[in-house]
Scaffold this active site. Sequence first.
Site, PDB file in Angstrom:
ATOM      1  N   GLU A 187       4.441   0.799  -6.020  1.00 62.08           N
ATOM      2  CA  GLU A 187       4.044   1.673  -4.907  1.00 62.08           C
ATOM      3  C   GLU A 187       4.720   3.038  -4.983  1.00 62.08           C
ATOM      4  OE1 GLU A 187       1.562   0.762  -3.298  1.00 62.08           O
ATOM      5  OE2 GLU A 187       1.589  -1.304  -4.006  1.00 62.08           O
ATOM      6  N   MET A 222       0.839  -1.204   0.000  1.00 60.86           N
ATOM      7  CA  MET A 222       0.000   0.000   0.000  1.00 60.86           C
ATOM      8  C   MET A 222       0.869   1.247   0.000  1.00 60.86           C
ATOM      9  SD  MET A 222      -2.840   1.558   0.043  1.00 60.86           S
ATOM     10  CE  MET A 222      -3.105   3.321   0.240  1.00 60.86           C
TER      11      MET A 222
END
Length: 890
Positions: free
Chosen positions: A341, A306
């Site tokens: 990411e 994330m």
Amino acid sequence: MRRPVVRPLALALALSLACSQVIAMPAADTPASAGSAAAVTTQLPRTARPSHYTVEITPHAQALNFDGKVKIDIEVLAATDRIVLQAVDMRFAHSTLTTAAGKTLTPKSVDVDAGSQTAAFVFAAPLAPGHYVLATDYTGKIGTQANGFFALDYPTANGSKRALYTQFENSDARRFIPSWDEPNFKATFDLTVNAPSSEMVVSNMPAKATQVLPNGLTRTTFATSPKMSTYLLFLGVGDFERTTLTDNGVQIGVIALKGKADQARFALEASRDVLREYNDYFGVNYPLPKLDNIAAPGRSQFFSAMENWGAIFTFEASMLLDPAISNISDQQRVFTTAAHEIAHQWFGDLVTMRWWDDLWLNEGFATWMEGRTTRKLHPEWDSGGVDAAFTSRGAMGGDAYATTHPIVQPIATVEQASQAFDGITYGKGSAVIAMLEDYVGEDAWRTGVRSYIRKHAYGNAVTDDLWAEMDVAAPGRHFVEVAHDFTRQPGVPLIRASSSCSNGQTQLTLTQGEYSVDRPDKTPLHWRVPVSVRGGDGVVSRVLVDGTATLSLPGCSAPVIVNAGQKGYYRTLYAPEQFRALSAGFNRLPLVDQVGVMMDAGALATVGLQPESDPLNLALQVPLDAAPDLWQMAVGSLGSLDDLYKGNPTKQAAVRKFVIARLSPKFAQLGWETREGDSTTTRQLRTALVSTLGGLGDAAVLAEARRRFDAFLADPRTLSPELRRTVLGMVARNADAATWDKLHALAKAEKSSMLRDQYYSLLAMAKDKTLAQRALDLALTDEPGATNGAGMISAVSWEHPDLAFDFAVAHREKINTLVDTTSLARYYPGLGRASIDPKMVDKIRAFAEAYIAPTSRRESEQAILGIQTRIKLRQRRLPQIDAWLKQQGV
């Protein structure tokens, strides 16, 4: 965010066959940008918006709860008697509202609505427009699955330990802070955390102050964040260690559990290299003072990493490299995860989509940048350039069903937002970008991207904001029309190619249709399709096919390749005589085009648009010295025949014998052991062959795998990292009770969280139904760990979908505690996807009607349609494949 990926060993298998509902309300205060809708979807009234949060958190890790205090600077935009924001599982106390003049108001009530996930601070009289500060104390819950504020337990030599992390995308910051938890409500954040003095605390920004408290805690206050969406805030607390380097004024760090920082060295150096590349590509330097990547034990059904701004969260399996067990594929996964990411630090963090309709602006671009950057910085991993073919075809299987959706899709609820993280958003989004870049040229594309980033930095955008910049960068190309065709409507174009020879010229006719898996009589949608064609002279011509197009190419002897370079998002159906010419000259085609032709032929044969013999004959003619990527295609094409004959043991045995005979010479050439000078693709082909031959029941391969497993039990160093996962997986799949018990003992004794997770996954792979049931029963216990149980049940479903689905439904309440809430609507239908029993359709439908909101049943509908179509296609395909096998003497 990077979705967890299960990559098939044979890359050729490209055609793979309860949050509340809230009514969307239009925005009243946000002007539309060029081409965007006039309103931004919201689940909150547009009467107020935040500008700054001051937050103080005191976690109680063992009790799984926390205390919070927040002050929110807000602007009331229209007179209202209440401030409504989002909150889940919170209790409030000492709430006040301070006016710009310094007057303190106390709400007459705080009305919590669990169904709408809101808290309304209600006042006795309407509030006039203006500036206010809303302050409240509150308590919240710490979960055990990876969403909201959560705890992950992990084994050590001294017993189990616990670390805390946050994961807020898409809509879980409301579990941590009462907030305007939607991407269009950007604000700045000041975060203070009171945590045990022996533990490290990490967030998006560097710490600016610490204070030792008298109760064994240390108060850490972080620097003010940039303006950002709530879902990008991060907090981690645990027994961590950090390794850093500084590059171009930015401190780049990796954070891991104590004792594991050395395993993050490759991720650290990859982050530095990627950050340099992105600073150059985007033309805007990374704006924060530090960039950390935090490795965490465990796993999620929803994501593997994330992009929290300045504090990327990554599960250990996608970040750490243990030299004793990690192979080249692990190294690639670590690099591509970091590239994905870090791309989000621009596409997603600096510029954020206004609402989840445009999620692809985050995920499609990060996926595309991940692939582009990997090819540039590690060209040795894609020596034949075949990644373009896999990128363009990767999403087509799902996109060719009735249950697909456009890249830009309407999202109205939290669950719908969660379901938007799918193969269309990521894979098709990336593929369409690659095609559009190829259409306008790399330089024009980058100019448009740079302009878009500069213009919308620290703000929000919609897809048409990007297209507007591209239209300026590449004028006169009908760019917006082409882009809209591929992003506003679903489906896969089909280009039919036929040719004739006249006066020494090849006259090529291209006609646009639509490729569909489940709707053979569907009226095609219309696309303007950028098509590249390589003629016999090697020159590439380009044409925009708007219905039909014709090209005149020099010469008549050499085959013509449509979709040269394979960057176009469409299938190509050649006329029979043209495909025969391609087949005759197949070994002279560029590797990327060989792969593309094989992939299209396989997909088109599956739905009856080409003879089944076409792709199978191509697979048979792959020479022994062909490129490893082409052999991967052959392994996938021939190996997939096995599944078609499930339930017919006599025929299946004959098919297996035939396929083993075709693949064994290549495996004999490669051997079991890595050789000096082996390319990355050669090493990966070796493991694919071992796995496929073992899966087909090759007695010699199975015996050697068992021998190596026995040696491994005596000395783990005897099993090389390249073969470790493959050999253990093969042994686990063919395990008897005694072998299963040995694997179970390994899992229970293991102190490395990453290895422990692998062992528990192996226990769920057994073909033996009794052992599969043991794995299911084990998954419901505390032994595997809170984040492993759901994954084990999913692994059982690969071989025993009916068993796994029935078990999960029977234990639904317990299993709901093992799955993060963002995954619930897709988890149960996913367990039944591999079934070939028509009864599974009724089971999934009944489950969806009972437990999944009507607006969130896309995954259920996809699973149902997939099962029905697979059964139908199998019945249609078998006669042709039987005939082909008969020709081969089977």
